[in-house]
Structure formats: C-alpha cells, structure tokens
Scaffold this motif. Structure first.
Motif, PDB file in Angstrom:
ATOM      1  N   ARG A  20      -1.259  -6.477   7.411  1.00 36.65           N
ATOM      2  CA  ARG A  20      -0.930  -7.399   6.321  1.00 36.65           C
ATOM      3  C   ARG A  20       0.191  -6.828   5.453  1.00 36.65           C
ATOM      4  O   ARG A  20       1.137  -7.545   5.094  1.00 36.65           O
ATOM      5  CB  ARG A  20      -2.189  -7.639   5.478  1.00 36.65           C
ATOM      6  N   VAL A  21       0.111  -5.543   5.132  1.00 30.30           N
ATOM      7  CA  VAL A  21       1.141  -4.906   4.314  1.00 30.30           C
ATOM      8  C   VAL A  21       2.465  -4.817   5.074  1.00 30.30           C
ATOM      9  O   VAL A  21       3.544  -4.958   4.484  1.00 30.30           O
ATOM     10  CB  VAL A  21       0.678  -3.504   3.858  1.00 30.30           C
ATOM     11  N   ASP A  70      -1.987  -1.054   7.305  1.00 29.87           N
ATOM     12  CA  ASP A  70      -2.463  -2.433   7.301  1.00 29.87           C
ATOM     13  C   ASP A  70      -1.371  -3.371   7.826  1.00 29.87           C
ATOM     14  O   ASP A  70      -0.244  -3.371   7.313  1.00 29.87           O
ATOM     15  CB  ASP A  70      -2.848  -2.814   5.872  1.00 29.87           C
ATOM     16  N   GLN A 116       1.831  -3.100  -3.527  1.00 32.50           N
ATOM     17  CA  GLN A 116       1.619  -2.843  -2.097  1.00 32.50           C
ATOM     18  C   GLN A 116       2.809  -2.107  -1.482  1.00 32.50           C
ATOM     19  O   GLN A 116       2.634  -1.207  -0.656  1.00 32.50           O
ATOM     20  CB  GLN A 116       1.377  -4.165  -1.360  1.00 32.50           C
TER      21      GLN A 116
END
Length: 290
Positions: A4-5, A2, A35
């Motif tokens: 975002r991660v 991801d 996360q």
C-alpha cells in the motif's frame, strides 16, 4: 515493506505533488506525508527533493521507483492468479518475445488456446533474450520466446518450427542495395547498426563474418529493430537483422549469403509454481509439440 505504501510512493512520484496525490489516493495530505517519511526512514535514504509547490525524485528515488513498480506489479499478478473461478479458467499469461517470425507461430498457439479458454488474457512483452530471461527469473514473465543460440539451462522448452533468416536492411543509396545477397566482407567500410555485442546471437553473426568482423564499424547497437532502422536510415547505413514482415521507406532488405538461419525456443522455468491459466497454457503447448 507495505505494498500500500509503495503505491503511495508511486503516485507521488508520478504526480510530483503531494496534495494532488493525496486527493487521488483519497487520503489526507498529512497521512500521505507521514507514510512517505516513514518509508524514507525504513530505507535510510531520501527519496524526494521538495520545493515550494512540487516534489521530485532523488537519484535514489528514481532507482527505488523502478523496484517499487516491479514489486507492485508482482503483487497484482499474484492477486489475479489467486482469484481463480473454479468453473471457468481465467487469468493472465505473460510472455516475453523478441522480434522474430516465430511470433506468428506463437500467435497461432495463443489463438488456439483462447478459443478453448476465452476468459484467459495474454500480455506480450517485447525485448531481447537477456532482458526476457531476467524478467522470467524475477517472476515478471511466465514464458519467453528466445532466439537461439541461447542458454536454456534450468528451463523447459519447445523448439519452434519457424526458421529465422538473417540479412541486412540497407539504405537505398548504398551500392550494396543493388545486390541480391550480402557476403562476408561486403559491409566493411559501411556504417553498421547491429545487435548488442557480446551476446550469443551477436557472436553467431561474428562467426558468419569471419575475419572481416574485426574491420567492420559497429557504430550503434540495438535491441528493437524499428529504432535501429531509423538510425541506419539517417546515417545512410545498414542494420543487421532478421527478415520480418515489415518495410521501411528508403530501406531494402538483402539476405546474407551463405544463408544464416536460426531457430527460436519457447521456454518456461522448471519446478515453478504457476497460476492455473499459465499451467493450462503450458500443458497446451506440450500437447501441440509432443
């Protein structure tokens, strides 16, 4: 993986503090920690070393940081390319270029294009041929201004009209600084800073030097001239380089004789899907050089 991660990871790596990073990311600290743990599980390595108040990258984390930044940059670039207004050409064109006189020629091309499309922005990245080609292959650069000789298989290109003249920046205290030209063999016995060895351009310089190349002391190699000149000035030595519009205290540029001149090429990948802005710029280049 991801994006975002990856942004979470990069923020923590920058701040070296989970609490501060979570505040900047506007998420809770437990969410951020969770996360990061999942990312480490996915990769199968520990990315961070943790202490009471700080968090630091492991060796694996430092390697992953560079790759994560490349992925995030590519994602941002792809997003900006897709958000393209129909009525006005906008976007970003990224160009890698070495330290050459041909950059002046490139600047005129960019200026002419931006007069027609003022909303298009350009990003310049300075480095050597090998690094620029690698970044074009990775998709981080759209075009590259490369110094010949260079392999351009699988590239489209235009050859720049500007000729690049080779010479030497010499410390003023060297006896060679009083010469009008540097001949093969003159640099033997002098501390020399030169381009990275085993590259096509360096091999061209070796060819110019002939048998004297084996006797020369290549004590330092470089890919950015400014840093090389600083080292050569400190050593009271010499830098083999292109003639550019720059001066340095206590250093004098002397051309090579027989004259060594090379050309540059502006290249882009064949059969590559580009943004509208980059495609328009490439067409503009073709029209200028046809």
């Amino acid at each position: 993986m991801d994006i975002r991660v990856l942004n979470y990871f990069l923020m923590v790596a920058r701040e070296e503090n989970v609490t501060r990073a979570s505040r900047l990311l506007q998420i809770t600290q437990p969410t951020l920690s969770r996360q990061l743990s999942r990312l480490e599980e996915e990769l199968g390595v520990k990315l961070f070393r943790r202490s009471d108040h700080s968090i630091y990258l492991t060796d694996e984390g430092m390697l992953f940081r560079r790759r994560a930044q490349e992925l995030v940059d590519l994602a941002d670039k792809a997003k900006s390319e897709l958000i393209q207004k129909e009525e006005t050409l906008t976007g970003l064109v990224s160009v890698g270029c070495g330290e050459t006189h041909s950059v002046k020629e490139l600047a005129k091309i960019i200026n002419g294009f931006q007069e027609m499309h003022p909303q298009v922005k350009f990003e310049l990245y300075s480095s050597n041929n090998e690094d620029i080609k690698a970044k074009i292959e990775q998709g981080n650069l759209d075009l590259g201004l490369l110094l010949e000789p260079v392999s351009i298989t699988n590239y489209n290109f235009v050859r720049m009209k500007t000729k690049e003249q080779w010479g030497v920046f010499l410390h003023k205290d060297l006896h060679l600084a009083s010469k009008e030209a540097i001949f093969p063999g003159d640099l033997v016995g002098t501390l020399v800073v030169t381009l990275h060895v085993n590259t096509p351009v360096h091999n061209e310089l070796i060819g110019w030097s002939g048998d004297f190349a084996k006797e020369m002391d290549f004590s330092v190699t470089y890919n950015v001239l400014y840093n090389a000149v600083i080292v050569a000035r400190e050593k009271k030595g010499a830098v083999i380089c292109l003639k550019l519009d720059c001066d340095y205290d206590d250093m004098k540029f002397v051309p090579l004789e027989p004259k060594l001149e090379l050309s540059s090429v502006l290249v882009w990948k064949e059969h590559q899907a580009y943004s509208k802005a980059t495609t328009a710029f490439i067409e503009f280049i073709k029209e200028k050089y046809k």
